[in-house]
Scaffold this motif. Structure first.
Motif, PDB file in Angstrom:
ATOM      1  N   ALA A   1      -3.389  -1.148   8.096  1.00 17.95           N
ATOM      2  CA  ALA A   1      -2.196  -1.358   7.274  1.00 17.95           C
ATOM      3  C   ALA A   1      -1.246  -0.174   7.268  1.00 17.95           C
ATOM      4  O   ALA A   1      -0.048  -0.347   7.044  1.00 17.95           O
ATOM      5  N   GLY A   2      -1.752   1.032   7.469  1.00 18.61           N
ATOM      6  CA  GLY A   2      -0.871   2.183   7.362  1.00 18.61           C
ATOM      7  C   GLY A   2      -0.292   2.300   5.964  1.00 18.61           C
ATOM      8  O   GLY A   2      -0.878   1.880   4.962  1.00 18.61           O
ATOM      9  N   SER A   3       0.914   2.835   5.894  1.00 27.05           N
ATOM     10  CA  SER A   3       1.500   3.156   4.582  1.00 27.05           C
ATOM     11  C   SER A   3       1.908   1.930   3.786  1.00 27.05           C
ATOM     12  O   SER A   3       2.222   2.047   2.590  1.00 27.05           O
ATOM     13  N   VAL A   4       1.916   0.756   4.398  1.00 24.88           N
ATOM     14  CA  VAL A   4       2.216  -0.450   3.617  1.00 24.88           C
ATOM     15  C   VAL A   4       1.135  -0.681   2.570  1.00 24.88           C
ATOM     16  O   VAL A   4       1.327  -1.440   1.604  1.00 24.88           O
ATOM     17  N   PHE A   5       0.009   0.013   2.726  1.00 14.97           N
ATOM     18  CA  PHE A   5      -1.122  -0.101   1.810  1.00 14.97           C
ATOM     19  C   PHE A   5      -0.988   0.814   0.586  1.00 14.97           C
ATOM     20  O   PHE A   5      -1.631   0.598  -0.440  1.00 14.97           O
ATOM     21  N   LYS A   6      -0.159   1.846   0.688  1.00 12.97           N
ATOM     22  CA  LYS A   6      -0.104   2.875  -0.355  1.00 12.97           C
ATOM     23  C   LYS A   6       0.259   2.355  -1.743  1.00 12.97           C
ATOM     24  O   LYS A   6      -0.259   2.869  -2.754  1.00 12.97           O
ATOM     25  N   PRO A   7       1.158   1.354  -1.886  1.00 12.40           N
ATOM     26  CA  PRO A   7       1.480   0.900  -3.251  1.00 12.40           C
ATOM     27  C   PRO A   7       0.266   0.476  -4.069  1.00 12.40           C
ATOM     28  O   PRO A   7       0.269   0.598  -5.296  1.00 12.40           O
ATOM     29  N   PHE A   8      -0.794  -0.014  -3.414  1.00 12.64           N
ATOM     30  CA  PHE A   8      -1.977  -0.427  -4.169  1.00 12.64           C
ATOM     31  C   PHE A   8      -2.739   0.799  -4.686  1.00 12.64           C
ATOM     32  O   PHE A   8      -3.302   0.769  -5.785  1.00 12.64           O
ATOM     33  N   ILE A   9      -2.750   1.873  -3.904  1.00 11.31           N
ATOM     34  CA  ILE A   9      -3.367   3.118  -4.359  1.00 11.31           C
ATOM     35  C   ILE A   9      -2.551   3.702  -5.513  1.00 11.31           C
ATOM     36  O   ILE A   9      -3.109   4.188  -6.513  1.00 11.31           O
ATOM     37  N   TYR A  10      -1.224   3.638  -5.402  1.00 11.76           N
ATOM     38  CA  TYR A  10      -0.366   4.159  -6.470  1.00 11.76           C
ATOM     39  C   TYR A  10      -0.505   3.324  -7.733  1.00 11.76           C
ATOM     40  O   TYR A  10      -0.385   3.843  -8.855  1.00 11.76           O
ATOM     41  N   THR A  11      -0.743   2.015  -7.580  1.00  3.19           N
ATOM     42  CA  THR A  11      -0.991   1.182  -8.762  1.00  3.19           C
ATOM     43  C   THR A  11      -2.245   1.649  -9.494  1.00  3.19           C
ATOM     44  O   THR A  11      -2.265   1.749 -10.730  1.00  3.19           O
ATOM     45  N   ALA A  12      -3.291   1.927  -8.716  1.00  6.19           N
ATOM     46  CA  ALA A  12      -4.523   2.453  -9.330  1.00  6.19           C
ATOM     47  C   ALA A  12      -4.244   3.754 -10.060  1.00  6.19           C
ATOM     48  O   ALA A  12      -4.826   4.033 -11.127  1.00  6.19           O
ATOM     49  N   ALA A  13      -3.341   4.567  -9.496  1.00  5.20           N
ATOM     50  CA  ALA A  13      -2.999   5.837 -10.151  1.00  5.20           C
ATOM     51  C   ALA A  13      -2.303   5.595 -11.482  1.00  5.20           C
ATOM     52  O   ALA A  13      -2.621   6.241 -12.502  1.00  5.20           O
ATOM     53  N   LEU A  14      -1.333   4.684 -11.527  1.00  6.53           N
ATOM     54  CA  LEU A  14      -0.636   4.395 -12.785  1.00  6.53           C
ATOM     55  C   LEU A  14      -1.610   3.862 -13.820  1.00  6.53           C
ATOM     56  O   LEU A  14      -1.483   4.153 -15.022  1.00  6.53           O
ATOM     57  N   GLU A  15      -2.585   3.077 -13.384  1.00  5.57           N
ATOM     58  CA  GLU A  15      -3.582   2.553 -14.322  1.00  5.57           C
ATOM     59  C   GLU A  15      -4.533   3.651 -14.806  1.00  5.57           C
ATOM     60  O   GLU A  15      -5.200   3.481 -15.826  1.00  5.57           O
ATOM     61  N   SER A  16      -4.581   4.749 -14.061  1.00  3.99           N
ATOM     62  CA  SER A  16      -5.494   5.839 -14.412  1.00  3.99           C
ATOM     63  C   SER A  16      -4.801   6.961 -15.171  1.00  3.99           C
ATOM     64  O   SER A  16      -5.380   8.040 -15.353  1.00  3.99           O
ATOM     65  N   GLY A  17      -3.565   6.750 -15.599  1.00  3.07           N
ATOM     66  CA  GLY A  17      -2.883   7.745 -16.409  1.00  3.07           C
ATOM     67  C   GLY A  17      -1.781   8.501 -15.700  1.00  3.07           C
ATOM     68  O   GLY A  17      -1.062   9.295 -16.326  1.00  3.07           O
ATOM     69  N   PHE A  18      -1.618   8.335 -14.402  1.00  6.04           N
ATOM     70  CA  PHE A  18      -0.490   8.948 -13.715  1.00  6.04           C
ATOM     71  C   PHE A  18       0.808   8.284 -14.194  1.00  6.04           C
ATOM     72  O   PHE A  18       0.800   7.159 -14.705  1.00  6.04           O
ATOM     73  N   THR A  19       1.913   8.964 -13.988  1.00  5.29           N
ATOM     74  CA  THR A  19       3.233   8.396 -14.270  1.00  5.29           C
ATOM     75  C   THR A  19       4.098   8.561 -13.027  1.00  5.29           C
ATOM     76  O   THR A  19       3.741   9.310 -12.107  1.00  5.29           O
ATOM     77  N   PRO A  20       5.249   7.893 -12.973  1.00  9.75           N
ATOM     78  CA  PRO A  20       6.146   8.109 -11.826  1.00  9.75           C
ATOM     79  C   PRO A  20       6.605   9.554 -11.684  1.00  9.75           C
ATOM     80  O   PRO A  20       7.077   9.960 -10.625  1.00  9.75           O
ATOM     81  N   ALA A  21       6.460  10.352 -12.771  1.00 11.04           N
ATOM     82  CA  ALA A  21       6.911  11.752 -12.742  1.00 11.04           C
ATOM     83  C   ALA A  21       5.769  12.737 -12.533  1.00 11.04           C
ATOM     84  O   ALA A  21       6.004  13.948 -12.503  1.00 11.04           O
ATOM     85  N   THR A  22       4.549  12.259 -12.400  1.00  5.46           N
ATOM     86  CA  THR A  22       3.420  13.166 -12.185  1.00  5.46           C
ATOM     87  C   THR A  22       3.646  13.972 -10.905  1.00  5.46           C
ATOM     88  O   THR A  22       4.028  13.428  -9.872  1.00  5.46           O
ATOM     89  N   ILE A  23       3.393  15.273 -10.983  1.00  7.42           N
ATOM     90  CA  ILE A  23       3.608  16.159  -9.840  1.00  7.42           C
ATOM     91  C   ILE A  23       2.314  16.291  -9.035  1.00  7.42           C
ATOM     92  O   ILE A  23       1.246  16.598  -9.580  1.00  7.42           O
TER      93      ILE A  23
END
Length: 800
Positions: free
Chosen positions: A462-484
């Motif tokens: 899949a390459g980078s087309v897969f990344k949004p699912f990893i980022y979704t897991a991050a948002l569910e784990s307490g990350f925010t769009p502004a997390t550095i």
């Protein structure tokens, strides 16, 4: 008495996709048959049909006299009723017992049925050549029109076919067919059906029959095959003989756009990588000199209405007899070369400075101008190309057999472009994100060239087309769009690895501390790995499961963050539907309903109902399906509803949609801005060495995923990233698919707030911070206020 009627498959707006079955038949009623055609049939086959009781003694006596005189059967003396008896109940072997059975059955049929009913059976059952069974099918095969729209000489031509469909065939034996037609016209005059002047005009008419294959109105052979296979398990009747109609979920406009966009994308890629030479070469010196098309006075063969080969059910009859001798001599040398999609085989007949003349297989001569040729730099090894050609002779020579394709101009007189069958492949699949209905699907360049449906069957990284699912897991784990997170080199030592793993990005540039939103729209690999390390493989797998992705096939390691997982385009499109519809997982489906030949619904797709997970299991006994629609036997024709469970909360779905919109607005998918819509979102994807290129994106009304690569995995070439190899196809498709669709912006959920932040620290900005930007957060996850005159306020965990 039942007709064998082929299976037909349609789009949701009732346009023909495919036809399956040995016999091409279009049953019509007696009232729909033109009276002159009935008179022609009676004049040819059974003049006394409306007078005899099923058996004509005069005809039988004539047949007996011929048998005694010639010691062989010259004519059977069969009436139309006897032919109906034979066609429905007996074989065609010429035996006295069969003839006796014909007579008995004919008398019984006459007692049961009216004359008009018998004639209707006859006109729908008889074989008339080229897979045509019945008068309506024959009219469409030979003239491309309904029987009611033909002329007197055409009716007489078809009426002459029952006696010997091969011997009197107007395509394969036009002269014998003409003689048979003229004899029938003479008989019609004798019976008083027409007058002398009508007969003379009809007999003087030319033979206008041409082969017309069963032409689908929409190219959707990949969907046709999927629907055919699925239907075998959904209904009991014989699929191929009982006239069933499968109505699929395809939207004809969007399907046509998908086919066109996919092929255009592959041709654009193919031309970037050079000319591989002609298909074959023929010795032009042994053939007549044709000259330049504009200088030649010979007309090309009449329009054959040739369909695209993947649409056809059988090969078109040989047309060489219709060409003049010079053209036929050329066409004979390359007529067996297969065409694919819009590609047409042609032979180069002459070359000028920056033009070439070519001859198509139907005898039409065309000119390729310089714009149609100049792209053809020679293809070299490893994806490199040679010097640009300066003249047409640098590319083509008389006798070269090549492909050409339409490139602008009108449908009746297109301009032509030098082409080749692309060696790369592509797939496009498009879903309704609210229901899961597949609205467009093309599994490769041409179904006729390769029946492998890459949209459903090709498992590719899949390459980078897969990344949004990893980022979704991050948002569910307490990350925010502004997390550095730090975009900096990483090295992994593992005893199981031969060498240390040093993951890299698409370039050698590192951005350092980067906000999560920016990291996704820039598609930063090292940030994705750091995110997955913090989220954890188990938590990420849980999120991927909820998207409906096949996690059992995935490796449980950090390479998952870079899209090492192998998925099909359908699986990716389904997962992106969750972002498009606000958090619900839908199951893709392909068939709306199945009908019998009379329009009775035999099976209907289940309704799709959203539910908040966990969803109750729905059965036929559940209240939601308390009164299922049933057939005459009480069997349900519509299964219980399909549940679309909520798999991510609305706040997470909205935040991910906002981030994916930035991929289009300012990131790797920014070329999509030329569509001029503000409601688009998506993500590019490219694997190592540019082996697979992706773009998956959506508006809230429609999801589409495009994949490009080789069937045998190999590099697409330097620079062939998702944004270059796949995104243009997606743009071309969505530009047409979304015509007339209003822009829709999902409303901001109550649980999401907009806050000014410092772009460097990701912390809430103070009022005096002039560099502050707005960002979205869950209201319970707003970052702390930045400290006055402090450093960047980041913790080591955020940086590393």
């Amino acid at each position: 008495m039942e007709y064998q009627i082929p299976l037909r498959i349609y789009t949701s707006d009732h346009k023909l996709i495919a036809e399956y079955g040995e016999k091409r038949r279009e049953p019509i009623t007696y009232e729909e048959v033109p009276e002159p055609f009935i008179q022609a049939v009676l004049a040819a086959e059974d003049e006394r049909f409306f007078e005899h009781p099923g058996v004509d003694p005069k005809g039988l006596l004539r047949a007996a006299v011929e048998l005694l005189r010639y010691q062989e059967i010259r004519s059977g003396g069969s009436t139309i009723t006897m032919q109906v008896a034979r066609n429905f109940f007996l074989d065609r072997e010429q035996r006295f017992l069969r003839k006796f059975n014909e007579i008995v059955l004919a008398i019984q049929i006459e007692r049961i049925l009216e004359k008009e009913e018998i004639l209707e059976l006859y006109l729908n059952k008889i074989y008339l050549g080229h897979r045509a069974y019945g008068a309506e099918a024959a009219a469409q095969v030979y003239y491309g029109e309904s029987i009611k729209d033909l002329s007197l000489p055409q009716w007489a031509m078809i009426a002459g076919l029952p006696k010997a469909p091969s011997a009197y065939n107007p395509i394969t034996n036009p002269e014998r067919a003409r003689q048979r037609r003229n004899w029938i016209l003479f008989r019609m005059e004798e019976t008083g059906a027409i007058d002398s002047e009508q007969r003379k005009q009809a007999q003087a008419a030319p033979v206008t029959a041409r082969y017309h294959a069963a032409r689908p109105e929409v190219e959707g052979a990949y969907m046709g095959e999927v629907a055919r296979v699925l239907a075998e398990d959904l209904v009991e009747p014989d699929l191929y003989t009982e006239g069933l109609r499968i109505i699929t979920t395809l939207n004809s406009k969007r399907q046509n756009a998908a086919v066109t966009a996919l092929r255009q994308g592959l041709h654009a890629y193919d031309e970037r990588h050079g000319w591989r030479g002609p298909l074959a070469r023929i010795d032009a010196g042994e053939l007549p000199e044709l000259g330049w098309p504009a200088e030649r006075d010979t007309e090309a063969a009449p329009d054959t209405d040739q369909p695209e080969p993947e649409m056809a059910q059988e090969k078109e009859p040989d047309l060489l007899d219709e060409l003049d001798e010079d053209l036929a001599a050329w066409v004979e040398r390359f007529k067996d070369q297969a065409d694919f999609g819009p590609l047409r085989t042609a032979a180069v007949t002459a070359v000028r400075d920056r033009q070439a003349a070519a001859l198509l297989r139907d005898g039409k001569q065309v000119v390729l101008d310089w714009d149609a040729i100049r792209w053809a730099r020679p293809a070299l090894n490893k994806g490199y190309v040679g010097e640009a050609p300066q003249t047409a002779a640098d590319v083509l020579a008389p006798g070269d057999v090549v492909y050409v394709r339409p490139d602008g101009g009108g449908e009746d007189d297109p301009s032509w472009r030098l082409a080749q069958l692309p060696v790369a492949q592509s797939a496009l699949i498009s879903l309704n994100p609210d229901t899961g209905a597949v609205e467009a699907m093309q599994g490769g360049y041409s179904f006729y060239a390769s029946k492998f449906n890459r949209a459903l069957q090709a498992r590719r990284q899949a390459g980078s087309v897969f990344k949004p699912f990893i980022y979704t897991a991050a948002l569910e784990s307490g990350f925010t769009p502004a997390t550095i997170i730090n975009d900096a080199p990483l090295v992994f030592d593992d005893d199981k690895l031969k060498d240390a793993w040093r993951p890299t990005g698409a370039s050698d540039r590192f951005y350092g501390p980067t906000r999560l939103r920016e990291a996704l729209y820039r598609s930063l690999n090292l940030v994705s790995i750091r995110i997955l390390r913090q989220v954890g493989i188990s938590q990420a797998m849980n999120t991927l499961d909820r998207f409906g992705l096949p996690t059992k096939r995935f490796q449980r390691d950090l390479s998952l963050a870079l899209g090492s997982a192998s998925v099909t385009p359908l699986e990716i499109a389904r997962a992106y539907s969750v972002f498009a519809n606000g958090g619900y997982r839908v199951d893709p489906w392909f068939i709306e309903r199945i009908e019998d030949k009379d329009g009775k619904v035999l099976w209907k797709a289940p309704r799709v109902e959203r539910c908040e997970a966990p969803c109750a299991v729905v059965t036929a006994d559940s209240e939601v399906a308390a009164e299922p629609e049933t057939d005459e036997d009480g069997k349900p024709i519509q299964p219980p509803p399909t549940m679309a469970p909520r798999v991510i909360d609305e706040n997470t779905a909205w935040l991910m949609h906002s981030i994916l919109q930035d991929v289009v607005k300012r990131g790797t998918g920014s070329d999509a801005r030329r569509l001029g819509r503000s409601d688009l979102a998506g993500k590019t994807g490219t694997t190592n060495d540019q082996v697979d290129a992706w773009f998956s994106g959506y508006s809230p009304e429609l999801v589409a995923t495009v994949w490009v690569g080789f069937d045998n995995p190999a590099s697409l070439g330097n620079g062939e990233y998702g944004g270059r190899a796949a995104l243009p196809t997606w743009i071309d498709y969505m530009g047409v698919a979304l015509e007339g669709v209003e822009e829709v912006q999902p409303p901001q959920p109550p649980g999401v707030v907009s806050v000014r932040i410092d772009p460097d620290s990701g912390l809430q900005a103070r009022p005096e911070n002039e560099a502050a930007i707005f960002e979205y957060f869950r209201e319970d996850n707003v970052p702390e206020l930045e400290a006055p005159h402090s450093g960047d306020g980041r913790s080591p965990e955020q940086i590393f």
